[in-house]
Design a protein around this motif. Sequence first.
Motif, PDB file in Angstrom:
ATOM      1  N   ASP A 214      89.423 114.845  -2.336  1.00 57.17           N
ATOM      2  CA  ASP A 214      90.327 114.959  -1.194  1.00 57.17           C
ATOM      3  C   ASP A 214      91.677 115.480  -1.659  1.00 57.17           C
ATOM      4  O   ASP A 214      92.092 115.242  -2.796  1.00 57.17           O
ATOM      5  CB  ASP A 214      90.532 113.601  -0.512  1.00 57.17           C
ATOM      6  N   ILE A 215      92.366 116.188  -0.764  1.00 58.77           N
ATOM      7  CA  ILE A 215      93.726 116.665  -1.045  1.00 58.77           C
ATOM      8  C   ILE A 215      94.701 115.608  -0.544  1.00 58.77           C
ATOM      9  O   ILE A 215      94.845 115.405   0.673  1.00 58.77           O
ATOM     10  CB  ILE A 215      93.989 118.020  -0.394  1.00 58.77           C
ATOM     11  N   ALA A 216      95.362 114.916  -1.469  1.00 60.73           N
ATOM     12  CA  ALA A 216      96.292 113.841  -1.107  1.00 60.73           C
ATOM     13  C   ALA A 216      97.669 114.373  -0.713  1.00 60.73           C
ATOM     14  O   ALA A 216      98.366 113.777   0.110  1.00 60.73           O
ATOM     15  CB  ALA A 216      96.431 112.858  -2.266  1.00 60.73           C
ATOM     16  N   ALA A 217      98.074 115.491  -1.326  1.00 58.05           N
ATOM     17  CA  ALA A 217      99.387 116.081  -1.010  1.00 58.05           C
ATOM     18  C   ALA A 217      99.336 117.573  -1.308  1.00 58.05           C
ATOM     19  O   ALA A 217      98.677 117.996  -2.263  1.00 58.05           O
ATOM     20  CB  ALA A 217     100.501 115.420  -1.814  1.00 58.05           C
ATOM     21  N   PHE A 218     100.040 118.356  -0.486  1.00 59.85           N
ATOM     22  CA  PHE A 218     100.057 119.809  -0.647  1.00 59.85           C
ATOM     23  C   PHE A 218     101.453 120.292  -0.260  1.00 59.85           C
ATOM     24  O   PHE A 218     101.846 120.179   0.896  1.00 59.85           O
ATOM     25  CB  PHE A 218      98.993 120.454   0.241  1.00 59.85           C
TER      26      PHE A 218
END
Length: 221
Positions: A214-218
């Motif tokens: 999963d992408i937690a922060a971008f």
Amino acid sequence: MAIGDLKTDKGLKELNRFLADRSYIEGWQPSQADVAVFEALGNAALGSNPHVQRWYTHIKSYEHKSLPGVKKVPSILGGTETAPPPKAAKPADDDDDVDLFGSDEEEDAEAAKVREERLKAYAEKKSKKPTLIAKSSIVLDVKPWDDETDMKEMEKHVRSISMDGLVWGASKLVPVGYGINKLQIMCVVEDDKVSVDLLVEEIQNFEDFVQSVDIAAFNKI
């Protein structure tokens, strides 16, 4: 740790420990604080300090003047916060003084020629300015199958992924329950070179270790 100590073996080792679980001196993106420490190191031999070497190489890739913040060494590294130096007065013949729209008064041939030459020089100078490279800072949550998954080996596989424009950063294990930890790892990518979807797919290909990503922060840099 005082700023002068950064060029000693002891100071480098302390900085190495400081960067063990950090990608930057302050926060989740590069800033003038990184530039201040980078310049303080100068040409000091980094020795066997992998976290310092990783950080140093990463910060070196940036156009330092484009980074946000105030150039100061944080107090935690022995620095003292000071106000930024006053801006130097612009010379009388600075580009801002070029009259791009001319004057309402009638220009003679010589004045028109001088103005044309200035406009040409201004255009050439503008065209030579370096193009900023668009980058993104990403935090990924890599989840294992169960509590028996070898997390060190999983991280080793994740970091083995190499792409032009991809730089791996700090990582840590975050508990998710029932004795299971997820790997939270940071990376910086050049937007034009690295597809985030492809990167996630590459990590998920390690099926013996990885259940999902999963992408937690971008954040755009």
